[in-house]
Scaffold this motif. Structure first.
Motif, PDB file in Angstrom:
ATOM      1  N   LYS A 131       0.839  -1.202   0.000  1.00  0.00           N
ATOM      2  CA  LYS A 131       0.000   0.000   0.000  1.00  0.00           C
ATOM      3  C   LYS A 131       0.879   1.261   0.000  1.00  0.00           C
ATOM      4  CE  LYS A 131      -3.988   0.020   2.477  1.00  0.00           C
ATOM      5  NZ  LYS A 131      -5.013   0.212   1.433  1.00  0.00           N
ATOM      6  N   SER A 139       3.965  -7.219   4.599  1.00  0.00           N
ATOM      7  CA  SER A 139       4.560  -7.777   5.824  1.00  0.00           C
ATOM      8  C   SER A 139       3.511  -8.380   6.746  1.00  0.00           C
ATOM      9  CB  SER A 139       5.296  -6.683   6.590  1.00  0.00           C
ATOM     10  OG  SER A 139       6.323  -6.141   5.802  1.00  0.00           O
ATOM     11  N   ASP A 156      -2.447  -9.219  -1.923  1.00  0.00           N
ATOM     12  CA  ASP A 156      -1.503  -8.106  -1.801  1.00  0.00           C
ATOM     13  C   ASP A 156      -1.714  -7.240  -0.567  1.00  0.00           C
ATOM     14  OD1 ASP A 156       0.033  -8.606  -4.094  1.00  0.00           O
ATOM     15  OD2 ASP A 156      -1.607  -7.877  -5.337  1.00  0.00           O
ATOM     16  N   CYS A 157      -2.867  -7.334   0.063  1.00  0.00           N
ATOM     17  CA  CYS A 157      -3.126  -6.470   1.232  1.00  0.00           C
ATOM     18  C   CYS A 157      -4.297  -7.013   2.046  1.00  0.00           C
ATOM     19  CB  CYS A 157      -3.424  -5.042   0.781  1.00  0.00           C
ATOM     20  SG  CYS A 157      -3.704  -3.879   2.140  1.00  0.00           S
TER      21      CYS A 157
HETATM   22  S1  SF4 Z   1      -1.778  -5.298   5.050  1.00  0.00           S
HETATM   23 FE1  SF4 Z   1       0.196  -5.451   3.970  1.00  0.00          FE
HETATM   24  S2  SF4 Z   1       0.029  -4.197   2.102  1.00  0.00           S
HETATM   25 FE2  SF4 Z   1      -1.724  -3.736   3.443  1.00  0.00          FE
HETATM   26  S3  SF4 Z   1      -1.086  -1.926   4.563  1.00  0.00           S
HETATM   27 FE3  SF4 Z   1      -0.487  -3.676   5.842  1.00  0.00          FE
HETATM   28  S4  SF4 Z   1       1.593  -4.295   5.223  1.00  0.00           S
HETATM   29 FE4  SF4 Z   1       0.776  -2.860   3.712  1.00  0.00          FE
END
Ligand code: SF4
Ligand SMILES: Cc1cc2nc3c(=O)[nH]c(=O)nc-3n(C[C@H](O)[C@H](O)[C@H](O)COP(=O)(O)OP(=O)(O)OC[C@H]3O[C@@H](n4cnc5c(N)ncnc54)[C@H](O)[C@@H]3O)c2cc1C
Length: 330
Positions: A131, A139, A156-157
């Motif tokens: 993001k 992570s 991806d998120c």
């Molecule tokens: S869930 Fe993953 S991609 Fe989404 S904001 Fe958190 S670390 Fe970033």
């Protein structure tokens, strides 16, 4: 040290033109999110355009058209508006259960809708995070993900959207009104929040320089008996683990109409449409509420630390619906 310029826009057109012309600039409203993220190194604008002088603070209600909230109305003022308290209690409660009194006095409604996720990997400014840094990885996927989403996630998120009032506004089919370089438009709030998919960095459909000017909530009589239930790790100054915005109209023991939305479990404020469809026309009983809640959470996809949110959300939906039906909502 990075230079950062500050200007105060005196008209809407000036604000739009200034931010529209500079891809590294940003609007500044209450600053309670934007300044934090700059300090943390998460966002790096080179120019802030203060919009607080713009005449966008009005809160108006008319029975024919509903509620219109200026984008710069403060959370406190909206929460304490007599029309909001009486006609849309879930909005008032969602606002009062968020942040702190001091923050609510500063924070604007437009800024609230645009606030960023509280995912700690996003906010630390260095961990791989799709993001914040598209393509860098996520992570949270195999890291600490107790606070993350179970609905609407992607590979991806898995970050939740943190707005409380956004959940109530999604339940009530609010429309986000904007003005931008391409003119005016009204965006249904469910379309305003985007699922992460493969582009989690794109959170809403605003183009560069597009300014939220107002949020409109259509007249919704069912909302007069509604509530916002927020479950969190501590009773104040904390984001939701699970929250529910609920309104129900029961006639002769059957559900004539229902609005249900969830916070803390989705990558966007989550309209519980499966549960609404299952409930409508059926008996207003605890068993029916539990079945509908289970149906809503059936597609949930937990990570290692957050499976607890699934039964918690189911129970919270049942509790919220029961409280509205039993008249404990206000
Ligand atoms: S869930 Fe993953 S991609 Fe989404 S904001 Fe958190 S670390 Fe970033
Ligand atoms: C400690 C803490 C606890 C919190 N707890 C909660 C909570 O429990 N629940 C909750 O819902 N929120 C919570 N918040 C978030 C808070 O509600 C938001 O920070 C606040 O609403 C943002 O509004 P603002 O006016 O300060 O926005 P800003 O910080 O000024 O702006 C935020 C973002 O919105 C953009 N923006 C602002 N106005 C507009 C506009 N009119 N058009 C287009 N873009 C715009 C800015 O460019 C920026 O990107 C918390 C915040 C803090 C710091």
């Amino acid at each position: 040290m990075r230079p950062l310029s500050y200007t105060r826009a005196s008209t809407v057109d000036e604000a739009i033109a200034t931010v529209g012309a500079d891809s590294a600039s940003a609007f500044l409203a209450g600053g309670t999110t934007e300044i934090d993220l700059i300090r943390l190194g998460v966002t790096r604008p080179d120019a802030l355009v203060d919009i607080n002088s713009l005449a966008l603070k009005e809160i108006d209600f008319t029975p024919g058209t509903g509620l219109r909230i200026g984008a710069l109305a403060r959370m406190t003022d909206v929460a304490r508006s007599a029309d909001v308290v009486r006609r849309f209690p879930m909005i008032s409660q969602a606002l009062l259960l968020g942040a702190s009194e001091q923050l609510r006095n500063m924070a604007s409604m437009g800024g609230n809708l645009c606030q960023r996720t509280r995912c700690s990997y996003f906010r630390d400014g260095v961990s791989p995070c799709n993001k914040r840094e598209p393509g860098s990885g996520c992570s949270a996927m195999d890291g600490l993900n107790r606070l993350h989403a179970v609905l609407g996630t992607s590979d991806d998120c898995v970050a939740t959207h943190p707005s409380d009032v956004g959940v109530a506004l999604v339940a009530l089919d609010a429309v986000v009104h904007t003005l931008g370089p391409s003119g005016a438009r009204g965006i249904p709030i469910d379309d305003f929040y985007l699922l992460p998919g493969s582009t989690p960095e794109v959170e809403h459909p605003l183009e560069r320089g597009e300014l939220i000017v107002a949020i409109e909530v259509p007249p919704t009589p069912i909302a007069e008996r509604s509530l916002y239930l927020k479950l969190r790790d501590r009773q104040s100054y904390e984001f939701a683990l699970v929250s529910v915005a609920a309104a129900v109209d029961v006639r002769d023991g059957r559900v004539a109409g229902v609005r249900l939305a969830l916070g803390g479990v989705g990558t966007k404020p989550w309209r519980a449409r499966r549960a609404e469809a299952a409930l409508t026309g059926g008996p207003a009983t605890t068993e029916a509420f539990a079945e509908a809640a289970a149906l809503e959470m059936a597609p949930a996809s937990p990570r290692k630390d957050n499976a607890f949110k699934i039964p918690m959300a189911r129970r919270a939906m049942v509790r919220a619906l029961e409280q509205v039906v039993n008249g404990d909502a206000r």
